[in-house]
Design an enzyme around this catalytic site. Structure first.
Site, PDB file in Angstrom:
ATOM      1  N   ARG A  77       0.728  -1.244  -0.058  1.00  0.00           N
ATOM      2  CA  ARG A  77      -0.020   0.298  -0.118  1.00  0.00           C
ATOM      3  C   ARG A  77       1.057   1.429   0.230  1.00  0.00           C
ATOM      4  O   ARG A  77      -0.025   2.061  -0.363  1.00  0.00           O
ATOM      5  CB  ARG A  77      -1.122   0.197   1.545  1.00  0.00           C
ATOM      6  CG  ARG A  77      -2.159   1.006   0.907  1.00  0.00           C
ATOM      7  CD  ARG A  77      -3.404   0.854   2.054  1.00  0.00           C
ATOM      8  NE  ARG A  77      -4.357   1.466   2.303  1.00  0.00           N
ATOM      9  CZ  ARG A  77      -4.808   3.125   3.253  1.00  0.00           C
ATOM     10  NH1 ARG A  77      -3.736   3.088   3.704  1.00  0.00           N
ATOM     11  NH2 ARG A  77      -5.105   3.455   2.621  1.00  0.00           N
ATOM     12  N   ILE A 103      -7.045   7.466  -1.425  1.00  0.00           N
ATOM     13  CA  ILE A 103      -7.477   6.154  -1.371  1.00  0.00           C
ATOM     14  C   ILE A 103      -8.342   5.544  -0.069  1.00  0.00           C
ATOM     15  O   ILE A 103      -8.298   6.127   1.095  1.00  0.00           O
ATOM     16  CB  ILE A 103      -6.030   5.170  -1.038  1.00  0.00           C
ATOM     17  CG1 ILE A 103      -6.212   4.100  -0.955  1.00  0.00           C
ATOM     18  CG2 ILE A 103      -5.045   5.963   0.244  1.00  0.00           C
ATOM     19  CD1 ILE A 103      -4.202   3.641  -0.842  1.00  0.00           C
ATOM     20  N   SER A 104      -9.236   5.008  -0.283  1.00  0.00           N
ATOM     21  CA  SER A 104      -9.640   4.181   0.653  1.00  0.00           C
ATOM     22  C   SER A 104      -9.724   3.414   1.902  1.00  0.00           C
ATOM     23  O   SER A 104      -7.760   3.315   1.894  1.00  0.00           O
ATOM     24  CB  SER A 104     -10.711   3.677   0.125  1.00  0.00           C
ATOM     25  OG  SER A 104     -11.682   3.524  -0.881  1.00  0.00           O
ATOM     26  N   GLN A 105     -10.082   3.050   2.712  1.00  0.00           N
ATOM     27  CA  GLN A 105      -9.480   2.976   4.229  1.00  0.00           C
ATOM     28  C   GLN A 105      -9.727   0.828   4.299  1.00  0.00           C
ATOM     29  O   GLN A 105     -10.210   0.934   3.208  1.00  0.00           O
ATOM     30  CB  GLN A 105     -10.813   2.747   5.293  1.00  0.00           C
ATOM     31  CG  GLN A 105      -9.993   1.925   6.611  1.00  0.00           C
ATOM     32  CD  GLN A 105     -11.963   2.016   7.350  1.00  0.00           C
ATOM     33  OE1 GLN A 105     -12.618   2.201   7.507  1.00  0.00           O
ATOM     34  NE2 GLN A 105     -11.571   1.051   8.859  1.00  0.00           N
ATOM     35  N   PRO A 106      -8.493   0.535   3.989  1.00  0.00           N
ATOM     36  CA  PRO A 106      -7.872  -1.046   4.611  1.00  0.00           C
ATOM     37  C   PRO A 106      -9.022  -1.592   4.457  1.00  0.00           C
ATOM     38  O   PRO A 106      -9.276  -3.174   3.094  1.00  0.00           O
ATOM     39  CB  PRO A 106      -6.919  -0.926   4.602  1.00  0.00           C
ATOM     40  CG  PRO A 106      -6.128   0.231   4.874  1.00  0.00           C
ATOM     41  CD  PRO A 106      -6.701   1.412   4.502  1.00  0.00           C
TER      42      PRO A 106
END
Ligand code: SAH
Length: 256
Positions: A77, A103-106
């Site tokens: 990431r 970038i989205s939350q994992p």
């Protein structure tokens, strides 16, 4: 005679050696990358696993499979965030990637991936390439990923990044994802990573019967719901509301 037996030996040994090398290459490709963030990534994955377990137990959300977690563990990431955000790359939260996008939350990436039920050989469409992270996670699990981004510089950066990292099965383009990507339709799964006021009809059309679409739906930042849209084999559509989420809006470009 001696030369002949040497040939005979190499004739047997070479294929065996090649097979062993190929197996080794496969094992290396499937293992998490050995970079300086490896421990942080493993820690994040444990955290997502625990979070998902609690959410499945108390909130009725889906369990996240070992397969999906392993895919996240293989994607670096930190390579998908700007230099200034690298030290936060393995925190379980969204991060800015420039141009007002994130970038989205994992955990959300894991959840959306799980809901898409990716299978080897599947063809998946993603709307909102952003950093390319979600596309890379999907690419670890399926045959081909097609991803559309409306912000040109983001699309260009993501394409270069994915190529550098060896994701040859991710195909990107610049455009308004509302219209999908007809040339490669139909898709086994569609993952939309920007919030739409309603499910775009062209996307539903490009979904295979038996396919799944995961999409945040809602007009304001505060009232979005992650939805699972399943197209049954007979073409009937079933929509399930899953959980409140916060995504950047699906912006609209020119009609194609
Ligand atoms: N999937 C991304 C998260 C991106 S955030 C990742 O893993 O990093 C959502 C992205 O959708 C933003 O980059 C935004 O520019 C893009 N987007 C918004 N509207 C769009 C549209 N109509 N078509 C394609 N992309 C769009």
């Amino acid at each position: 005679m001696a030369a002949m037996s040497a040939r005979a030996v190499s004739g047997r040994l070479l294929p065996a050696l090649l097979a062993a090398l190929l197996a080794l290459a496969g094992a290396v490709a499937a293992a998490p990358p050995r970079d300086e963030y490896r421990a942080q990534r493993a820690q994040l994955l444990r955290e997502i696993g625990r979070h998902a377990e609690a959410m499945a137990r108390d909130g009725g959300r889906p369990w996240i499979s070992r397969r999906v977690l392993a895919a996240l563990e293989r994607v670096p990431r930190h390579e998908f965030v700007p230099e200034s955000q690298r030290r936060h790359a393995y925190e379980n939260r969204p991060l800015p990637i420039g141009y007002g996008q994130t970038i989205s939350q994992p955990y959300i990436v894991a959840l959306m991936t799980e809901l898409a039920q990716p299978e080897p050989g599947d063809r998946v469409l993603e709307i909102g390439t952003g950093s390319g992270y979600q596309a890379a996670v999907l690419a670890e699990l399926v045959g081909e990923v097609y991803s559309i981004e409306i912000v040109e510089p983001l699309a260009r950066q993501a394409a270069q990044r994915l190529q550098r990292l060896g994701y040859a099965n991710v195909h990107t383009t610049v455009g308004d994802g509302y219209y999908g990507w007809k040339a490669h339709a139909p898709y086994d799964a569609i993952v939309v990573t920007a919030a739409a006021p309603s499910v775009p009809p062209p996307l539903l059309e490009q979904l295979k019967p038996g396919g799944r679409m995961v999409i945040p739906v809602g007009t304001s930042f505060f009232t979005q719901t992650l939805m699972l849209v399943e197209k049954r084999a007979d073409g009937k559509v079933r929509t399930t509301q899953l959980l409140p989420v916060r995504f950047v809006p699906l912006t609209r470009g020119e009609a194609r």
